[in-house]
Scaffold this motif. Structure first.
Motif, PDB file in Angstrom:
ATOM      1  N   SER A 167       0.777  -1.185   0.033  1.00  0.00           N
ATOM      2  CA  SER A 167      -0.046  -0.109   0.067  1.00  0.00           C
ATOM      3  C   SER A 167       0.884   1.335   0.100  1.00  0.00           C
ATOM      4  CB  SER A 167      -0.986   0.063   1.154  1.00  0.00           C
ATOM      5  OG  SER A 167      -0.078   0.046   2.517  1.00  0.00           O
ATOM      6  N   LYS A 168       1.965   1.138   0.555  1.00  0.00           N
ATOM      7  CA  LYS A 168       2.967   2.365   0.659  1.00  0.00           C
ATOM      8  C   LYS A 168       3.538   2.532  -0.690  1.00  0.00           C
ATOM      9  CE  LYS A 168       5.168   5.930   2.116  1.00  0.00           C
ATOM     10  NZ  LYS A 168       4.429   6.971   2.346  1.00  0.00           N
ATOM     11  N   LEU A 169       3.665   1.558  -1.558  1.00  0.00           N
ATOM     12  CA  LEU A 169       4.192   1.683  -3.081  1.00  0.00           C
ATOM     13  C   LEU A 169       3.225   2.236  -3.619  1.00  0.00           C
ATOM     14  CD1 LEU A 169       6.471   0.877  -4.879  1.00  0.00           C
ATOM     15  CD2 LEU A 169       5.616  -1.312  -5.221  1.00  0.00           C
ATOM     16  N   VAL A 170       1.829   1.839  -3.528  1.00  0.00           N
ATOM     17  CA  VAL A 170       0.733   2.489  -4.155  1.00  0.00           C
ATOM     18  C   VAL A 170       0.550   3.877  -4.014  1.00  0.00           C
ATOM     19  CG1 VAL A 170      -1.764   2.535  -4.758  1.00  0.00           C
ATOM     20  CG2 VAL A 170      -0.201   0.013  -4.293  1.00  0.00           C
ATOM     21  N   ARG A 171       0.697   4.263  -2.705  1.00  0.00           N
ATOM     22  CA  ARG A 171       1.078   5.719  -2.517  1.00  0.00           C
ATOM     23  C   ARG A 171       1.898   6.403  -2.940  1.00  0.00           C
ATOM     24  NH1 ARG A 171      -0.721   9.499   1.749  1.00  0.00           N
ATOM     25  NH2 ARG A 171       0.185  11.545   1.041  1.00  0.00           N
ATOM     26  N   VAL A 172       3.134   5.809  -3.181  1.00  0.00           N
ATOM     27  CA  VAL A 172       4.332   6.618  -3.845  1.00  0.00           C
ATOM     28  C   VAL A 172       3.872   6.867  -5.291  1.00  0.00           C
ATOM     29  CG1 VAL A 172       6.632   6.621  -4.443  1.00  0.00           C
ATOM     30  CG2 VAL A 172       5.917   6.077  -2.086  1.00  0.00           C
ATOM     31  N   LYS A 173       3.367   5.693  -5.933  1.00  0.00           N
ATOM     32  CA  LYS A 173       3.209   5.552  -7.516  1.00  0.00           C
ATOM     33  C   LYS A 173       2.293   6.200  -7.985  1.00  0.00           C
ATOM     34  CE  LYS A 173       7.370   3.778  -7.920  1.00  0.00           C
ATOM     35  NZ  LYS A 173       8.503   4.664  -8.547  1.00  0.00           N
ATOM     36  N   TRP A 174       0.993   6.321  -7.365  1.00  0.00           N
ATOM     37  CA  TRP A 174      -0.350   6.695  -7.740  1.00  0.00           C
ATOM     38  C   TRP A 174      -0.625   7.872  -7.375  1.00  0.00           C
ATOM     39  CZ3 TRP A 174      -5.602   3.667  -6.698  1.00  0.00           C
ATOM     40  CH2 TRP A 174      -6.312   4.163  -7.503  1.00  0.00           C
ATOM     41  N   LYS A 175      -0.749   8.884  -8.446  1.00  0.00           N
ATOM     42  CA  LYS A 175      -0.857  10.293  -8.118  1.00  0.00           C
ATOM     43  C   LYS A 175      -2.316  10.583  -7.434  1.00  0.00           C
ATOM     44  CE  LYS A 175       2.646  12.402  -9.623  1.00  0.00           C
ATOM     45  NZ  LYS A 175       3.881  13.015  -8.874  1.00  0.00           N
ATOM     46  N   LEU A 176      -3.224  10.047  -7.724  1.00  0.00           N
ATOM     47  CA  LEU A 176      -4.758  10.300  -7.196  1.00  0.00           C
ATOM     48  C   LEU A 176      -4.714   9.864  -5.495  1.00  0.00           C
ATOM     49  CD1 LEU A 176      -7.757  10.780  -7.698  1.00  0.00           C
ATOM     50  CD2 LEU A 176      -7.829   8.319  -7.867  1.00  0.00           C
ATOM     51  N   THR A 177      -3.902   8.975  -5.153  1.00  0.00           N
ATOM     52  CA  THR A 177      -3.829   8.687  -3.746  1.00  0.00           C
ATOM     53  C   THR A 177      -3.189   9.806  -3.074  1.00  0.00           C
ATOM     54  OG1 THR A 177      -1.907   7.424  -3.878  1.00  0.00           O
ATOM     55  CG2 THR A 177      -3.985   6.274  -4.186  1.00  0.00           C
ATOM     56  N   GLN A 178      -2.308  10.427  -3.695  1.00  0.00           N
ATOM     57  CA  GLN A 178      -1.539  11.571  -3.322  1.00  0.00           C
ATOM     58  C   GLN A 178      -2.484  12.640  -3.024  1.00  0.00           C
ATOM     59  OE1 GLN A 178       2.104  12.077  -5.498  1.00  0.00           O
ATOM     60  NE2 GLN A 178       2.385   9.851  -5.505  1.00  0.00           N
ATOM     61  N   LYS A 179      -3.172  13.110  -4.082  1.00  0.00           N
ATOM     62  CA  LYS A 179      -3.916  14.437  -4.123  1.00  0.00           C
ATOM     63  C   LYS A 179      -5.012  14.042  -3.169  1.00  0.00           C
ATOM     64  CE  LYS A 179      -3.186  15.173  -8.883  1.00  0.00           C
ATOM     65  NZ  LYS A 179      -3.738  15.364 -10.274  1.00  0.00           N
ATOM     66  N   LEU A 180      -5.566  13.002  -2.753  1.00  0.00           N
ATOM     67  CA  LEU A 180      -6.531  12.621  -1.768  1.00  0.00           C
ATOM     68  C   LEU A 180      -6.113  12.249  -0.249  1.00  0.00           C
ATOM     69  CD1 LEU A 180      -9.044  10.173  -3.593  1.00  0.00           C
ATOM     70  CD2 LEU A 180      -9.286  12.587  -3.247  1.00  0.00           C
ATOM     71  N   TYR A 181      -4.693  12.351  -0.128  1.00  0.00           N
ATOM     72  CA  TYR A 181      -3.884  12.179   0.822  1.00  0.00           C
ATOM     73  C   TYR A 181      -4.356  10.919   1.883  1.00  0.00           C
ATOM     74  CZ  TYR A 181      -2.218  17.009   0.601  1.00  0.00           C
ATOM     75  OH  TYR A 181      -1.777  18.216   0.040  1.00  0.00           O
ATOM     76  N   LEU A 182      -4.612   9.745   1.120  1.00  0.00           N
ATOM     77  CA  LEU A 182      -4.996   8.723   1.551  1.00  0.00           C
ATOM     78  C   LEU A 182      -4.130   8.116   2.367  1.00  0.00           C
ATOM     79  CD1 LEU A 182      -7.166   7.064  -1.234  1.00  0.00           C
ATOM     80  CD2 LEU A 182      -8.006   7.997   0.803  1.00  0.00           C
ATOM     81  N   PRO A 183      -4.229   7.610   3.480  1.00  0.00           N
ATOM     82  CA  PRO A 183      -3.286   7.008   4.296  1.00  0.00           C
ATOM     83  C   PRO A 183      -3.140   5.406   3.758  1.00  0.00           C
ATOM     84  CG  PRO A 183      -4.739   7.917   5.714  1.00  0.00           C
ATOM     85  CD  PRO A 183      -5.429   8.182   4.331  1.00  0.00           C
ATOM     86  N   SER A 184      -1.750   5.108   3.941  1.00  0.00           N
ATOM     87  CA  SER A 184      -1.402   3.722   3.037  1.00  0.00           C
ATOM     88  C   SER A 184      -2.372   2.615   3.920  1.00  0.00           C
ATOM     89  CB  SER A 184       0.027   3.304   3.585  1.00  0.00           C
ATOM     90  OG  SER A 184       0.883   4.301   2.809  1.00  0.00           O
ATOM     91  N   SER A 185      -2.660   2.695   5.137  1.00  0.00           N
ATOM     92  CA  SER A 185      -3.309   1.762   5.867  1.00  0.00           C
ATOM     93  C   SER A 185      -4.634   1.543   5.274  1.00  0.00           C
ATOM     94  CB  SER A 185      -3.708   1.928   7.320  1.00  0.00           C
ATOM     95  OG  SER A 185      -4.073   3.319   7.621  1.00  0.00           O
ATOM     96  N   ILE A 186      -5.440   2.750   4.616  1.00  0.00           N
ATOM     97  CA  ILE A 186      -6.542   2.852   4.064  1.00  0.00           C
ATOM     98  C   ILE A 186      -6.374   2.103   2.682  1.00  0.00           C
ATOM     99  CG2 ILE A 186      -8.470   4.027   2.912  1.00  0.00           C
ATOM    100  CD1 ILE A 186      -8.660   4.139   5.904  1.00  0.00           C
ATOM    101  N   ILE A 187      -5.360   2.439   1.940  1.00  0.00           N
ATOM    102  CA  ILE A 187      -5.099   1.724   0.587  1.00  0.00           C
ATOM    103  C   ILE A 187      -4.893   0.215   0.782  1.00  0.00           C
ATOM    104  CG2 ILE A 187      -3.647   1.739  -1.610  1.00  0.00           C
ATOM    105  CD1 ILE A 187      -2.981   4.601  -0.572  1.00  0.00           C
ATOM    106  N   GLY A 188      -4.133  -0.156   1.800  1.00  0.00           N
ATOM    107  CA  GLY A 188      -3.734  -1.675   2.001  1.00  0.00           C
ATOM    108  C   GLY A 188      -5.215  -2.227   2.480  1.00  0.00           C
ATOM    109  N   GLY A 189      -6.172  -1.545   3.128  1.00  0.00           N
ATOM    110  CA  GLY A 189      -7.409  -2.124   3.499  1.00  0.00           C
ATOM    111  C   GLY A 189      -8.284  -2.355   2.276  1.00  0.00           C
ATOM    112  N   GLY A 190      -8.257  -1.362   1.387  1.00  0.00           N
ATOM    113  CA  GLY A 190      -8.867  -1.705   0.389  1.00  0.00           C
ATOM    114  C   GLY A 190      -8.428  -2.804  -0.706  1.00  0.00           C
ATOM    115  N   ILE A 191      -7.344  -2.788  -0.724  1.00  0.00           N
ATOM    116  CA  ILE A 191      -6.614  -4.157  -1.404  1.00  0.00           C
ATOM    117  C   ILE A 191      -6.971  -5.544  -0.680  1.00  0.00           C
ATOM    118  CG2 ILE A 191      -4.515  -5.282  -1.983  1.00  0.00           C
ATOM    119  CD1 ILE A 191      -3.119  -2.451  -2.030  1.00  0.00           C
ATOM    120  N   ALA A 192      -7.003  -5.378   0.544  1.00  0.00           N
ATOM    121  CA  ALA A 192      -7.257  -6.611   1.235  1.00  0.00           C
ATOM    122  C   ALA A 192      -8.957  -6.948   1.093  1.00  0.00           C
ATOM    123  CB  ALA A 192      -6.951  -6.377   2.646  1.00  0.00           C
TER     124      ALA A 192
END
Length: 497
Positions: free
Chosen positions: A20-45
Motif C-alpha cells: 500500500s505504501k508503494l501504491v501511495r508513492v506511485k499513484w498520483k490520485l492517492t496523493q491528491k486525496l492524502y489517503l493513508p497507506s493503511s486505508i489503501i492496504g485495507g482496500g486491497i485486502a
C-alpha cells in the motif's frame, strides 16, 4: 487457531502495508486525496477478501472452473478463513493500544490555559459531535425505524463512524453483537470510510474555495508541498528522529520501556472497567446496564491519563518520549485499520444501503453546515484554519483534521495547532471513541434512558455548547479586549482573512 496461523496473519498484514505504501508513492490520485497507506492496504485486502474475490471464485466454482481452489477462496477469499478470523480479532485488541497512548508523553496543561486557547474549538467540537447524535437519532426515529425496519441504535452510527473512525467502529463490535445487531459494526466501518474520504475530498475543495475567497491567512499556492512530500515521503534535509533514546539500550531498549507504559495504561483501564462492572452488578444492574456493554478502550485512555499524571510528577529525568509513544500508537492504528477494512462485510452494507445512504448524507450535510455557518461565529480568529481541522476530524477522525490543517497552514503560524491539541485533551475522553461514544448504544437500548432520552441529553449538550461558544466565550473575549489582556493565541490577522 494455531500460533503459526496467527504469525502468518500478522506477516501478511505487514506485506500488505508495504504494498500500500508503494501504491501511495506511485499513484498520483492517492496523493491528491492524502489517503493513508493503511486505508489503501485495507482496500486491497477487501478486494481480495470473501465478499469480492471470494464471490468471483464462487461463480467460477459453480461453472466447474478450478474447483478446488475456487471453493476454498469462495469461503475465505484469497487469504483463507483462518487468516480472516485472526484479522477480525485484531481491531478490538489494538484499539486499546491506540487510546491508551493518546496522552502518554504529553504534559497535561493547566485547565485555565486549555480553556482560554481551546475553548472555541471545544465548543465547536462538542456542538458537532452531539449534533451528529441528534441528526442520526432523528433520522433513525423518523425514517429508518418506521420505514426500513432498522434498529434505532443506527442513530449512533454517524458519530461512531465519522468522529470515531475505523478504530472505534471496530472496537465496538462486541457492543453491536450484545445488542443483537452485528451488522451495525460493518455499517459503522463503511461510515468511517465514507467519512474519511469525504473529509479529505470536501476538505480540499473547501481549502481551495477559502484560498480563492481570501478566507485563509497563510495558504499560498506555492506551499502545497513537493512531489516527494505529496507521495508521503520526507525530504532528506527535513528528516528528524522518529524517537529519542531516553534510556541506554544496554539496560532496556527505549521502545520496550514505552511499550511497558502503554501496557500499564491498558491494565489500569481493565481494572477500572472490571471495578465499574462489579459496582453496576452490585447496585443497579437490575434497573439499567451500561458498563456491561462498554468496551475497554475508553477506560484504557483514562488509564493513560492516570499514568501520565504520575509521569508529570515523578519523571525528573524525562525518560518518557512522546514521539516513541506515537510510533507505537501509529503502528497499532495502521494494523488496526487495514485489519478492520479487510474484514468489512460489504453484504451488510448492501442489505442496509438506503439506511447507510441516509445517515451518510445527513452526517456530511451537518458537518458542512457547522463549518460554513457556525465556525466563523464561534472561532475568535483564524476561523478557517481552526475550523478546517475540526471539520476534518468531524468527518474522518483526528488525523484527517491534522492533514487539512497541514495543507492550509503548512508552517503552523496560526493558533490552529495548539488550540486543536489542547481541545483534544478535554474532548477525546468523551467523544470520538470516548465515554459518550462507548455508552451511547447501551443508553439507547436501556429502558431507563432509551433513544428519546438520549436524544434529549445530546440536544441539551449541543445547546449548552452553542451557548458557551456563541455567548459565554464571546463575552469573555470582549472583556479581555477591552482590558489589557489580549485574547489567547490571537496575533493580528491579515485583513483579507
Amino acid at each position: 487457531m494455531s500460533p503459526d496461523t496467527v504469525g502468518l496473519a500478522l506477516l501478511l498484514l505487514g506485506v500488505l502495508l508495504l504494498i500500500s505504501k508503494l501504491v501511495r508513492v506511485k499513484w498520483k490520485l492517492t496523493q491528491k486525496l492524502y489517503l493513508p497507506s493503511s486505508i489503501i492496504g485495507g482496500g486491497i485486502a477487501l478486494l481480495f477478501g470473501p465478499d469480492i474475490f471470494g464471490r468471483l471464485m464462487g461463480l467460477l466454482a459453480d461453472r466447474g472452473i478450478a474447483v478446488g481452489f475456487a471453493e476454498r477462496a469462495a469461503e475465505g477469499g484469497l487469504f483463507g478463513v483462518d487468516i480472516m478470523s485472526v484479522w477480525s480479532a485484531l481491531p478490538g485488541l489494538l484499539i486499546s493500544v491506540v487510546f491508551a497512548s493518546l496522552f502518554l508523553g504529553k504534559r497535561l496543561p493547566k485547565m485555565r490555559d486549555a480553556v482560554d486557547l481551546a475553548g472555541p474549538n471545544l465548543a465547536f467540537g462538542i456542538t458537532v459531535a452531539s449534533g451528529q447524535y441528534v441528526i442520526g437519532i432523528l433520522l433513525a426515529l423518523l425514517i429508518l425505524v418506521p420505514f426500513l425496519n432498522v434498529p434505532v441504535v443506527s442513530g449512533a452510527l454517524i458519530e461512531i463512524g465519522f468522529l470515531g473512525g475505523h478504530g472505534t467502529a471496530a472496537g465496538l463490535g462486541n457492543t453491536f453483537e450484545q445488542v443483537g445487531w452485528g451488522e451495525g459494526q460493518d455499517l459503522a466501518l463503511g461510515m468511517a470510510t465514507v467519512g474519511l474520504l469525504s473529509g479529505i475530498i470536501i476538505g480540499i475543495i473547501l481549502i481551495n474555495w477559502g484560498a480563492r475567497r481570501g478566507k485563509t491567512s497563510e495558504l499560498d499556492a506555492s506551499n502545497r508541498g513537493t512531489d516527494r512530500e505529496q507521495a508521503g515521503l520526507i525530504e532528506h534535509e527535513k528528516r528528524t528522529h522518529g524517537s529519542t533514546m531516553t534510556v541506554h539500550p544496554s539496560s532496556m531498549d527505549p521502545l520496550t520501556l514505552h511499550f511497558g507504559l502503554v501496557a500499564l495504561a491498558i491494565i489500569i483501564g481493565q481494572l477500572l472497567l472490571s471495578g465499574l462492572q462489579w459496582m453496576e452488578r452490585m447496585l443497579w444492574a437490575d434497573t439499567i446496564e451500561i458498563m456491561a456493554f462498554v468496551p475497554l478502550f475508553p477506560l484504557a485512555m483514562i488509564g493513560g491519563i492516570i499514568v501520565q499524571i504520575f509521569i508529570d510528577r515523578l519523571d525528573k529525568n524525562h525518560i518518557v518520549d512522546e514521539r516513541s509513544v506515537e510510533r507505537i500508537q501509529g503502528m497499532s492504528l495502521d494494523v488496526l485499520i487495514i485489519a478492520a477494512m479487510a474484514t468489512l462485510s460489504l453484504q451488510a452494507i448492501a442489505d442496509n444501503f438506503v439506511a447507510f445512504l441516509v445517515l451518510s448524507v445527513g452526517g456530511i450535510l451537518w458537518c458542512l453546515f457547522t463549518f460554513l455557518v457556525l465556525a466563523p461565529r464561534i472561532m475568535p480568529n483564524y476561523w478557517f484554519e481552526r475550523g478546517i481541522g475540526e471539520f476534518g476530524q468531524s468527518l474522518g477522525v483526528t488525523a484527517t483534521g491534522m492533514v487539512l490543517m497541514r495543507v492550509v497552514d503548512p508552517e503552523a503560524r496560526t493558533p490552529a495547532y495548539p488550540a486543536f491539541g489542547y481541545k483534544q485533551l478535554i474532548f477525546e475522553p468523551f467523544f470520538g471513541g470516548g465515554l459518550v461514544t462507548a455508552a451511547a448504544i447501551p443508553l439507547m437500548v436501556s429502558p431507563l434512558v432509551g433513544p428519546w432520552g438520549f436524544l434529549g441529553i445530546m440536544a441539551a449538550t449541543m445547546a449548552a455548547a452553542l451557548f458557551f461558544g456563541l455567548v459565554v466565550l464571546r463575552r469573555r473575549r470582549t472583556k479581555a479586549e477591552s482590558g489589557a489582556e489580549p485574547a489567547p493565541g490571537a496575533r493580528e490577522q491579515d485583513p483579507v482573512a
